[in-house]
Design a protein around this motif. Structure first.
Motif: not given
Length: 50
Positions: A1-20
């Motif tokens: 479960m910890e891997d999913y939380a880390q992947a979700a956090h990474f996607a939310q943080t860097w995904g937002l930066l990527y789309f901006v």
């Protein structure tokens, strides 16, 4: 479960930066003075009576 939380956090943080960054790039392209004529012509396409 910890891997999913880390992947979700990474996607939310860097995904937002990527789309901006993509948004800013598209905005700069659309507002660039050299492209004005191209966009003005495209805006008038529906008004043409060929």
């Amino acid at each position: 479960m910890e891997d999913y939380a880390q992947a979700a956090h990474f996607a939310q943080t860097w995904g937002l930066l990527y789309f901006v960054l993509i948004f800013l790039g598209v905005l700069a392209y659309a507002m660039w003075p050299r492209n004005r004529k191209k966009f003005d012509e495209a805006a008038n396409v529906p008004l043409r009576e060929d």
